[in-house]
Design a protein around this motif. Sequence first.
Motif, PDB file in Angstrom:
ATOM      1  N   TYR A 153       0.872  -1.180   0.000  1.00 57.24           N
ATOM      2  CA  TYR A 153       0.000   0.000   0.000  1.00 57.24           C
ATOM      3  C   TYR A 153       0.905   1.224   0.000  1.00 57.24           C
ATOM      4  O   TYR A 153       1.440   1.638   1.024  1.00 57.24           O
ATOM      5  N   LEU A 209      -8.397  -8.085  -2.320  1.00 57.21           N
ATOM      6  CA  LEU A 209      -8.719  -6.681  -2.027  1.00 57.21           C
ATOM      7  C   LEU A 209      -7.929  -5.819  -2.996  1.00 57.21           C
ATOM      8  O   LEU A 209      -6.711  -5.966  -3.097  1.00 57.21           O
ATOM      9  N   PHE A 210      -8.625  -4.943  -3.727  1.00 56.61           N
ATOM     10  CA  PHE A 210      -7.933  -4.101  -4.711  1.00 56.61           C
ATOM     11  C   PHE A 210      -8.809  -2.912  -5.074  1.00 56.61           C
ATOM     12  O   PHE A 210     -10.004  -2.891  -4.789  1.00 56.61           O
ATOM     13  N   GLU A 211      -8.161  -1.946  -5.725  1.00 57.49           N
ATOM     14  CA  GLU A 211      -8.856  -0.730  -6.120  1.00 57.49           C
ATOM     15  C   GLU A 211      -9.116  -0.748  -7.620  1.00 57.49           C
ATOM     16  O   GLU A 211      -8.286  -1.238  -8.383  1.00 57.49           O
ATOM     17  N   LYS A 221     -12.410   6.228  -7.946  1.00 58.92           N
ATOM     18  CA  LYS A 221     -11.974   4.848  -7.737  1.00 58.92           C
ATOM     19  C   LYS A 221     -12.628   4.287  -6.490  1.00 58.92           C
ATOM     20  O   LYS A 221     -12.915   5.025  -5.550  1.00 58.92           O
ATOM     21  N   LYS A 222     -12.846   2.984  -6.498  1.00 57.97           N
ATOM     22  CA  LYS A 222     -13.428   2.319  -5.329  1.00 57.97           C
ATOM     23  C   LYS A 222     -12.636   1.046  -5.053  1.00 57.97           C
ATOM     24  O   LYS A 222     -12.000   0.490  -5.954  1.00 57.97           O
ATOM     25  N   TRP A 223     -12.726   0.573  -3.834  1.00 57.54           N
ATOM     26  CA  TRP A 223     -12.074  -0.687  -3.462  1.00 57.54           C
ATOM     27  C   TRP A 223     -13.089  -1.813  -3.434  1.00 57.54           C
ATOM     28  O   TRP A 223     -14.267  -1.595  -3.119  1.00 57.54           O
ATOM     29  N   ASP A 236     -14.483   2.054   0.396  1.00 58.59           N
ATOM     30  CA  ASP A 236     -13.201   2.745   0.449  1.00 58.59           C
ATOM     31  C   ASP A 236     -12.277   2.039   1.431  1.00 58.59           C
ATOM     32  O   ASP A 236     -12.737   1.424   2.379  1.00 58.59           O
ATOM     33  N   PHE A 237     -11.001   2.140   1.170  1.00 55.86           N
ATOM     34  CA  PHE A 237     -10.002   1.491   2.011  1.00 55.86           C
ATOM     35  C   PHE A 237      -8.899   2.512   2.269  1.00 55.86           C
ATOM     36  O   PHE A 237      -8.379   3.115   1.336  1.00 55.86           O
ATOM     37  N   PHE A 242     -11.558  -1.089   5.878  1.00 54.88           N
ATOM     38  CA  PHE A 242     -12.444  -1.066   4.712  1.00 54.88           C
ATOM     39  C   PHE A 242     -13.779  -0.470   5.137  1.00 54.88           C
ATOM     40  O   PHE A 242     -14.419  -0.972   6.069  1.00 54.88           O
TER      41      PHE A 242
END
Length: 461
Positions: A153, A209-211, A221-223, A236-237, A242
């Motif tokens: 990250y 888990l990814f964007e 953008k969203k996760w 969102d992360f 999360f």
Amino acid sequence: QDSVYREKGRPQVHFSAQRGWLNDPNGLLYEDGEYHLYFQHNPYGWPWGNMHWGHAVSTDLLHWKQLKEAIYPVIKEGVTDDAAFSGTAVVDPENTAGFRKNGVDPIIAVYTSTGRGECLQLSYDKGRTFTDYEGNPVLKHQGEGRDPKVFWYDLDKHWVMVVWDAGMPKKLSNGDQAMVREHSIYTSPDLKRWTYQSGVAGFFECPDLFELPVEGKSGVKKWVMYDASGKYVVGDFDGKKFNIEQHLTRYEHGGGYFYAAQTFNNAPNGRRVQIGWGRDITHPGMPFNQAMLFPTALTLRMTTDGYRLCPTPVNEINSLHKNSKVLENRVVTAGENVSLPVNPDTPLHVIAEFERGDAPIVFRMLGYEMRFDNEWIFSTTPLQGSDQRDTQPVMYAPKSDLFKIEVIADKNILEFFINDGELYYVVPFNGKKTGKIEAVASRDVSRKFIVKRLEVHELNP
Ligand code: FRU
């Protein structure tokens, strides 16, 4: 490809092991021009068991070369029973773990060693062979958990691990203590020391888990977090927690034949490439058991039903097209049909676009039938060992007037992508195959629909 991959019952555009059982894709990583596909593998037998990480590499996601087993069970003092369960592979170009040797950054596998917990293994030879890190395990999941997914990250300069914890002790709002099943999020500065941060409940096995950018909304953008069964949340992360915006939904609608999918770390051009396991799609008479599904690229789309995670076959597939046939703009009235002849023994890529009229559309792919009415998509599966067929509603029909069905057909596997992945459906098909792709207007109504386009491509493996 060599002749061992040419047996009569082996899928040709889906990866399968030379021999032995296969399940989850593991350690999906693009590094140094190669896609690495590790996988849960029993190198000794046809049923599940003796889990190792098998290994295959590819430069195009289409042609895979299987290499030697990469990760073995570790039996050593204090560990009498072990299996190499699922996990991730990463590289550490900032050398946070201090594993760089002679200028080489190893490929680092993070996986569940059932005898020990979450462990690291290091490869200094491009992911071919691995050695066990002496400080293992680096984490011990709670309860009967497993399957770490790890990524860097960059905003906070730390590693994130999502692992399925099957018994996380938590205090409930009424003060009671409970054991919670969740996808737990841990962080680490160096892949060795991990700190629990938070968790998302409601999942089972194999986290990812990814964007993703939201299609058509520039800059947004969203996760996405998901599990083995294809359930996912969107939100969102912040590197540690999360925040759910959209609760559990599902992106594949079949009977569990799509399972334990994982996405590649570091795939080029920001593409989010996924491979899933074609669970329990069997290949009788073959020296192997089970196969991977076709690699897809994932997008996130806002629809009238909220966010949808949409897989579509990676566009590399177009490079395999041969003997293509196309027809366009045909009106199909009640009792009529439009069809293209095909060789049922060749892998196929079919794209059909319809303009919905007022007749239910029946789409037959080599004899496997899907029927679209205004509300539902029904799928008809030949029942094993009999002439009877089982017709079931499998998912909501697309609401649009124009819609598109894309299919990949290979030995015993059918993958349907409807409206560019808004609906995804995987089903085994080992019944008798016809040499036709057909669109039929059901006879019972004097109505019509339009086939805007029907493309059939043989795939040249
Ligand atoms: C999912 C799974 C994983 C586990 C692996 C063992 O299919 O059960 O949770 O790591 O398979 O083979």
